[in-house]
Scaffold this motif. Structure first.
Motif, short mmCIF file in Angstrom:
data_model
loop_
_atom_site.label_atom_id
_atom_site.label_comp_id
_atom_site.label_asym_id
_atom_site.label_seq_id
_atom_site.Cartn_x
_atom_site.Cartn_y
_atom_site.Cartn_z
N GLY A 74 0.59 -1.15 0.06
CA GLY A 74 -0.05 -0.03 -0.08
C GLY A 74 0.65 1.39 -0.09
N GLY A 75 1.92 1.12 0.68
CA GLY A 75 2.72 2.43 0.78
C GLY A 75 3.29 2.70 -0.50
N ILE A 76 3.79 1.70 -1.32
CA ILE A 76 4.22 2.02 -2.70
C ILE A 76 3.16 2.59 -3.69
CG2 ILE A 76 5.38 0.86 -4.68
CD1 ILE A 76 6.56 -1.41 -2.70
N ILE A 77 2.08 1.99 -3.65
CA ILE A 77 1.10 2.44 -4.35
C ILE A 77 0.65 4.00 -4.03
CG2 ILE A 77 -1.43 2.11 -5.02
CD1 ILE A 77 -1.21 -0.77 -4.61
N VAL A 78 0.80 4.17 -2.78
CA VAL A 78 0.28 5.77 -2.39
C VAL A 78 1.48 6.60 -2.91
CG1 VAL A 78 -0.03 7.19 -0.42
CG2 VAL A 78 -1.03 4.94 -0.58
N GLY A 79 2.50 6.23 -2.72
CA GLY A 79 3.94 6.86 -2.94
C GLY A 79 3.75 7.49 -4.41
N VAL A 80 3.57 6.33 -5.42
CA VAL A 80 3.40 6.51 -6.74
C VAL A 80 2.36 7.64 -7.11
CG1 VAL A 80 2.92 5.27 -9.21
CG2 VAL A 80 4.48 4.34 -7.43
N MET A 81 1.14 7.36 -6.59
CA MET A 81 -0.15 8.25 -6.63
C MET A 81 0.27 9.67 -6.22
SD MET A 81 -3.07 5.73 -5.40
CE MET A 81 -4.52 6.80 -5.81
N ALA A 82 1.00 10.01 -5.14
CA ALA A 82 1.29 11.25 -4.75
C ALA A 82 2.35 11.69 -5.76
CB ALA A 82 1.91 11.17 -3.38
N LYS A 83 3.18 10.96 -6.20
CA LYS A 83 4.30 11.71 -7.28
C LYS A 83 3.52 12.01 -8.67
CE LYS A 83 8.80 11.15 -9.20
NZ LYS A 83 9.96 10.36 -9.33
N TYR A 84 2.91 11.21 -9.08
CA TYR A 84 2.50 11.21 -10.45
C TYR A 84 0.95 11.69 -10.62
CZ TYR A 84 6.80 8.68 -11.59
OH TYR A 84 7.92 8.21 -11.72
N PRO A 266 18.10 9.96 2.65
CA PRO A 266 18.68 10.28 1.49
C PRO A 266 18.06 9.25 0.19
CG PRO A 266 19.72 8.74 2.80
CD PRO A 266 18.69 9.14 3.74
N VAL A 267 16.73 9.15 0.42
CA VAL A 267 15.84 8.48 -0.75
C VAL A 267 14.61 9.51 -1.31
CG1 VAL A 267 16.32 6.27 0.24
CG2 VAL A 267 14.11 7.44 1.11
N GLU A 268 14.30 9.29 -2.49
CA GLU A 268 13.21 9.64 -2.97
C GLU A 268 11.93 9.83 -2.35
OE1 GLU A 268 10.83 10.44 -7.32
OE2 GLU A 268 12.66 8.75 -6.82
N GLU A 269 11.41 10.98 -2.14
CA GLU A 269 10.03 10.91 -1.27
C GLU A 269 9.25 10.15 -1.73
OE1 GLU A 269 7.01 14.74 -0.10
OE2 GLU A 269 8.83 15.03 -1.52
N MET A 270 9.12 9.48 -2.85
CA MET A 270 7.87 8.74 -3.24
C MET A 270 8.04 7.41 -2.39
SD MET A 270 7.53 7.00 -7.18
CE MET A 270 8.92 5.92 -7.00
N LEU A 322 1.02 4.93 14.38
CA LEU A 322 0.50 5.97 13.77
C LEU A 322 1.32 7.19 13.22
CD1 LEU A 322 -2.22 7.36 12.96
CD2 LEU A 322 -2.42 8.28 15.26
N VAL A 323 2.10 7.51 14.35
CA VAL A 323 3.40 8.44 13.93
C VAL A 323 4.34 8.10 12.91
CG1 VAL A 323 2.84 9.53 16.30
CG2 VAL A 323 4.76 7.74 15.84
N ILE A 324 4.63 6.86 12.89
CA ILE A 324 5.65 6.32 11.90
C ILE A 324 4.98 6.45 10.45
CG2 ILE A 324 6.83 4.10 10.78
CD1 ILE A 324 7.39 3.69 13.94
N SER A 325 3.66 5.88 10.47
CA SER A 325 2.76 5.61 9.07
C SER A 325 2.55 7.17 8.70
CB SER A 325 1.56 4.80 9.22
OG SER A 325 2.09 3.74 9.70
N LEU A 326 2.11 7.80 9.42
CA LEU A 326 1.46 9.31 9.04
C LEU A 326 2.53 10.06 8.84
CD1 LEU A 326 -1.35 10.36 8.38
CD2 LEU A 326 -1.30 11.79 10.57
N GLY A 327 3.97 10.00 9.71
CA GLY A 327 4.91 10.77 9.38
C GLY A 327 5.64 10.48 8.13
N SER A 328 5.45 9.55 7.62
CA SER A 328 5.95 9.21 6.08
C SER A 328 5.43 9.81 5.00
CB SER A 328 6.02 7.63 6.02
OG SER A 328 4.64 7.17 5.92
N GLY A 329 4.09 10.40 5.20
CA GLY A 329 3.44 11.02 4.41
C GLY A 329 2.63 10.43 3.58
N THR A 330 1.97 9.33 3.92
CA THR A 330 0.90 8.53 3.35
C THR A 330 -0.47 9.07 3.47
OG1 THR A 330 0.18 6.31 3.18
CG2 THR A 330 0.35 6.98 5.29
#
Length: 587
Positions: A74-84, A266-270, A322-330
């Motif tokens: 789910g995190g990967i999918i949301v990251g792609v949706m946020a970027k593109y 040091p990794v892309e925000e996605m 919650l803080v780890i997940s939401l803090g990651s920008g999902t």
């Protein structure tokens, strides 16, 4: 001489906005139901490998070790949706709706209305420890904004429609119509006017009706009868209020600290949501109750069905997840998970108190409910909303008194440590946006023109030469020099026009001798105000017509001058409010 007529009444516009609000309420109710089912579908697909939209608790899965990797998908999918797609899907939704109101004239792009609920459903359906309320509030707000844009409304009307969508979304999610209205007022509108209150109530009522039709009329959580022990438990509630306030502040600060740490990676925000999801998966492997919205666990806590050790584990693990997940920008809501860990906090407090004070006999479920409303109310600085919210989700009126007491104490503690921000506004403050968190009646709406106008009217006869007026100004004649404009009166002492210093300079450019009369040089097309008008109404005329002063005339005879209102008169109303707030009476 002509006098501008008053503007058309606003009742027609309010009727139109109310009609649109009704449609938004119905639509938001359907969208909330669709999101609820979509979360159920993804939860069943990822955790139980079956095609069903019935709501299931992810904690009952049989994935074993693979539960660690499921949220990562789910995190990967949301990251792609946020970027593109759009970055607006990130976060829990309410700050993004507030930002649209503050900086974008309440305009939200259509893609947000589509991608936000889908991304939230994916994040929650793959185990994200979130609620559906934040995404549906943002989605409902986007629907309201889109309707406002389609009907070419003003920015204020669009703000009302956005708030109607947000209130309808929350009402349809939790079956809490009153709290939905109040939340929209406290977090999005910061006003209490008929133009916004009426549409809000319409939208919230219809959205709740949709919820009742599709999901049933009962409260969100079915709880057994609780003993709130009023008044004998008041000392314990006082202490709980302080604890809840400190918990709200701590949670807010930790959440944004985690966000800061992700920004240093040091990794892309996605890829950040996937990294956060990995941390969630590890926690969930040991504590499955952190997965998903956790409505069943909240119900268990409110009914006092969990032992203190399990409550402690749930509180710690859910807050960390919650803080780890939401803090990651999902993408996901903050409300339901905060309810879970704060309810656990209240339950633990009651159990510990009973251990040291056996005669107290405190009900863990009662203290869990009170803490649930107080922590989020203090963290979001929407205390009144969550007093009502906690009551509405259980329909137990006996909860109101302890809720009021604990919530306001928690809010006071939060204000002490976070005076200028909240969990909702901190993100905006970091972007340079200041959010006014209090609202009050405008001082200009409480003072009439008669109370602040000048009664010594700066006036001159119609046949006065411009040159004579210019000479008086040059001599610093106080009767004319301190005013930027003078009223022109005819032989009967009635209003005939107005002349500004700009008019005088233009007249002297045409006739250096200054023989032109003020009647010829001035303006006879006038905007006026009346003694019984509010200063706010007069100020609106100044803004609408881009002028700096108004003749004050009688209603019965619109040429009989009784005063003069300039900017100084308007500021006098503000000065009165300042005096009332800051100047102490002697003795």
């Amino acid at each position: 001489m002509s006098i501008d007529p008053p503007p058309a009444p606003a009742q027609f516009r309010m009727a139109l906005v109310s009609f649109l609000a009704g449609g938004i309420g119905l639509l938001a109710g359907i969208v909330a139901f669709a999101l609820y089912k979509l979360i159920g579908l993804f939860t069943n697909l990822f955790f139980f490998h079956r095609w069903s939209a019935d709501f299931s608790s992810a904690r009952l899965h049989h994935l074993g070790f693979w539960v660690i990797l499921t949220p990562v998908i789910g995190g990967i999918i949301v990251g792609v949706m946020a970027k593109y797609g759009t970055s607006k899907i990130k976060g829990h939704g309410i700050p993004e709706a507030m930002e649209a109101v503050l900086v974008n004239s309440s305009r939200i792009a259509p893609r947000v209305a589509i991608l936000k609920p889908i991304s939230a459903a994916i994040a929650i359906g793959t185990g994200g420890p979130f609620g559906a309320e934040g995404p549906i509030i943002q989605t409902g707000g986007a629907l309201g904004s889109l309707v406002g844009q389609a009907f070419h409304t003003t920015a204020v009307e669009r703000k009302v429609l956005l708030a109607c969508g947000a209130a309808a979304g929350m009402s349809a999610t939790f079956n809490t119509p009153i709290a939905g209205v109040i939340l929209a007022i406290e977090l999005l509108l910061f006003e209490f006017k008929s133009r916004s209150f009426i549409p809000l109530v319409i939208a919230s009522t219809l959205a709740t009706a949709v919820h009742m039709q599709l999901l049933g009329p009962g409260p969100m959580f079915a709880v057994s009868s609780m003993d709130f022990a009023i008044p004998r438990a008041l000392p314990f509630y006082l202490l709980l209020g302080v604890i809840c306030g400190l918990a709200a502040v701590s949670f807010s600060k930790v959440l944004y600290w985690v966000e800061d740490q992700f920004e240093k990676l040091p990794v892309e925000e996605m890829w950040w949501p996937a990294i956060g999801a990995l941390g969630l998966g590890i926690i969930a492997y040991f504590v499955p109750r952190v997965l998903g919205v956790g409505y069943d666990t909240i119900g268990d806590i409110l009914n006092g069905q969990l032992a203190w050790k399990l409550l402690l584990i749930v509180m710690t693990a859910k807050a960390a997840a919650l803080v780890i997940s939401l803090g990651s920008g999902t993408s996901g809501g903050l409300l339901a998970p905060t309810f879970m860990w704060s309810a656990a906090l209240g339950g633990i407090f009651a159990m510990v108190s009973n251990h040291f004070f056996p005669t107290a006999n405190l009900a863990p479920g009662a203290f869990a409910l009170v803490a649930m409303g107080a922590v989020f109310g203090a963290a979001s600085r929407a205390t009144f909303s969550f007093i009502i919210f906690a009551f509405e989700i259980t329909r137990d009126y006996n909860s109101v008194l302890p809720l009021m007491l604990v919530a306001v104490i928690a809010d006071g503690v939060a204000m002490l440590f976070m005076p200028n921000s909240s969990i909702m506004t901190e993100k905006l403050a970091r972007r340079g946006l200041r959010v006014h968190q209090d609202y009050e009646a405008d001082a200009l709406t409480q003072v009439s023109v008669a109370e602040t106008m000048e009664r010594d009217v700066p006036a001159i006869p119609t046949n006065t030469p411009v040159g004579a007026v210019a000479e008086r100004i040059a001599r610093h004649d106080t009767a004319v020099a301190r005013h930027e404009a003078l009223l022109i009166l005819d032989d009967a002492g009635k209003l005939a026009g107005i002349i500004t210093r700009g008019d005088i300079l233009r007249a002297l450019d045409k006739d250096s001798a200054g023989a032109m009369t003020v009647q010829e040089a001035g303006s006879t097309h006038l905007v006026v105000t009346y003694p019984d008008e509010l200063v706010s109404e007069a100020a609106a005329k100044l803004l609408r017509f881009d002028i700096g002063r108004l003749p004050v005339v009688e209603h019965a005879d619109e040429r009989k001058v009784v005063g003069y209102l300039g900017r100084a008169g308007i500021l006098a109303a503000r000065l009165r409010r300042f005096h009332d707030e800051h100047v102490r009476e002697p003795g």
